[in-house]
Write a protein that holds these residues in place. Structure first.
Motif, short mmCIF file in Angstrom:
data_model
loop_
_atom_site.label_atom_id
_atom_site.label_comp_id
_atom_site.label_asym_id
_atom_site.label_seq_id
_atom_site.Cartn_x
_atom_site.Cartn_y
_atom_site.Cartn_z
N GLU A 81 -29.03 -53.14 62.88
CA GLU A 81 -29.28 -53.51 61.49
C GLU A 81 -28.36 -52.76 60.53
N ARG A 82 -28.09 -51.48 60.86
CA ARG A 82 -27.18 -50.70 60.02
C ARG A 82 -25.78 -51.30 60.03
N GLU A 83 -25.29 -51.67 61.22
CA GLU A 83 -23.96 -52.29 61.31
C GLU A 83 -23.93 -53.61 60.55
N LYS A 84 -25.01 -54.35 60.63
CA LYS A 84 -25.09 -55.63 59.91
C LYS A 84 -25.03 -55.40 58.40
N ILE A 85 -25.79 -54.42 57.93
CA ILE A 85 -25.82 -54.13 56.49
C ILE A 85 -24.46 -53.63 56.03
N ASN A 86 -23.85 -52.71 56.81
CA ASN A 86 -22.54 -52.19 56.44
C ASN A 86 -21.50 -53.30 56.38
N SER A 87 -21.57 -54.23 57.33
CA SER A 87 -20.64 -55.35 57.34
C SER A 87 -20.85 -56.23 56.12
N GLU A 88 -22.11 -56.47 55.78
CA GLU A 88 -22.41 -57.29 54.60
C GLU A 88 -21.94 -56.62 53.32
N ILE A 89 -22.11 -55.28 53.25
CA ILE A 89 -21.65 -54.54 52.08
C ILE A 89 -20.13 -54.60 51.97
N ASP A 90 -19.43 -54.42 53.10
CA ASP A 90 -17.97 -54.49 53.09
C ASP A 90 -17.49 -55.86 52.62
N ASP A 91 -18.15 -56.91 53.12
CA ASP A 91 -17.77 -58.27 52.70
C ASP A 91 -18.01 -58.47 51.21
N THR A 92 -19.14 -57.92 50.72
CA THR A 92 -19.46 -58.05 49.30
C THR A 92 -18.46 -57.29 48.45
N THR A 94 -15.36 -56.71 49.18
CA THR A 94 -14.12 -57.49 49.18
C THR A 94 -14.21 -58.65 48.19
N ARG A 95 -15.32 -59.40 48.25
CA ARG A 95 -15.47 -60.56 47.36
C ARG A 95 -15.51 -60.14 45.89
N LEU A 96 -16.34 -59.13 45.59
CA LEU A 96 -16.49 -58.71 44.20
C LEU A 96 -15.23 -58.04 43.67
N THR A 97 -14.51 -57.31 44.54
CA THR A 97 -13.26 -56.67 44.12
C THR A 97 -12.23 -57.73 43.75
N ASN A 98 -12.17 -58.81 44.53
CA ASN A 98 -11.25 -59.90 44.20
C ASN A 98 -11.59 -60.51 42.85
N ILE A 99 -12.89 -60.73 42.61
CA ILE A 99 -13.33 -61.27 41.32
C ILE A 99 -12.97 -60.30 40.20
N TYR A 100 -13.25 -59.01 40.44
CA TYR A 100 -12.99 -57.96 39.45
C TYR A 100 -11.50 -57.88 39.11
N GLU A 101 -10.66 -57.85 40.15
CA GLU A 101 -9.22 -57.73 39.91
C GLU A 101 -8.65 -58.97 39.24
#
Length: 262
Positions: A81-92, A94-101
């Motif tokens: 579950e921790r790996e799943k959450i970390n992966s989801e956070i990393d993906d988020t 990436t997505r939000l950083t692209n929007i931000y930039e």
């Protein structure tokens, strides 16, 4: 609320699911009736709860009359579950950083003033995190905790080309800090240079930040409450500063080379 149940709820289980899983970790294998009795979950709810835990891969069910439920190891389950959450956070991120930039690039006047040491350090580490190829930095002083934060940020970007020109030392809370040694001990490229009481960070020749602060009367200690960062994303300005940095770095290297020959 039990701390274990609280954590299990934060990773997505319902209250009843968390109670059932926690109970099964002590029973190891059990029937629905026993889980209901030990956990306090109503008998009318227990089968749906256990079915959901099975679907989420927290427990296994063995056929028979009655059904037997086997708990899965907390190490296996929670690490997954921790790996799943970390992966989801990393993906988020990436997505939000692209929007931000993308949003930042649309701002007409990309210059911001940043007040406060913590916010300045956070902005520096964010700029480093966004850097794709290079970071050049002039360091005339450091705030408390800033050196450690910069080193951590640089180490997390192992493919990044980093060059630092820095004053040999600075003072934090009346303690002399050897800037050169601090970064060299962490295998970060740094050269001694005559740097005034200012700090400049340039990323990819695209964005940069100046940091200024007042000093005590003896010019030793920074006065943190006076710190201000000027962050800008004018590429022409950043490129100009980067070129000046590279020229200064090249002159220092040539001088060092002549000394070795002599």
């Amino acid at each position: 609320m039990d701390e274990n149940i609280s954590v299990l709820k934060r990773i997505g289980l319902t209250m009843y699911e968390a109670q059932a899983y926690t109970t099964l970790t002590s029973l190891i294998s059990s029937t629905a009736s026993e889980v209901s009795e030990k956990s306090g979950i109503p008998h009318s709810k227990i089968y749906d709860v256990l079915k959901s835990l099975t679907k989420k891969n927290f427990i296994e069910v063995e056929g028979g009359r009655p059904l037997t439920y086997h708990v899965k190891s907390p190490v296996e389950v929670l690490n997954r579950e921790r790996e799943k959450i970390n992966s989801e956070i990393d993906d988020t991120i990436t997505r939000l950083t692209n929007i931000y930039e993308n949003g930042m690039s649309q701002v007409q006047a990309p210059i911001w003033r940043i007040y406060g040491v913590d916010k300045i350090i956070n902005q520096e580490t964010e700029i480093i995190a966004r850097a794709k190829t290079s970071v050049n930095m002039r360091i005339g002083f450091l705030f408390e905790g800033e050196g450690e934060a910069l080193i951590k940020a640089f180490k997390s970007k192992k493919d990044l080309k980093v060059n630092i020109l820095a004053s040999p030392t600075c003072y934090i809370n009346n303690e002399e800090i050897n800037i050169i040694k601090m970064f060299k001990d962490n295998n970060i490229n740094i050269q001694k240079a005559d740097i005034p009481f200012v700090k400049v960070l340039i990323s990819d020749s695209k964005e940069m930040m100046h940091t200024y602060t007042k000093f005590s009367e003896d010019k030793r200690n920074v006065i943190p409450e006076t710190a201000i960062g000027i962050w800008n994303k004018y590429e022409d300005v950043a490129r100009n500063y980067d070129e000046r940095f590279e020229n200064q770095l090249e002159k220092i290297k040539q001088k060092q080379s002549r000394k070795k020959i002599a």
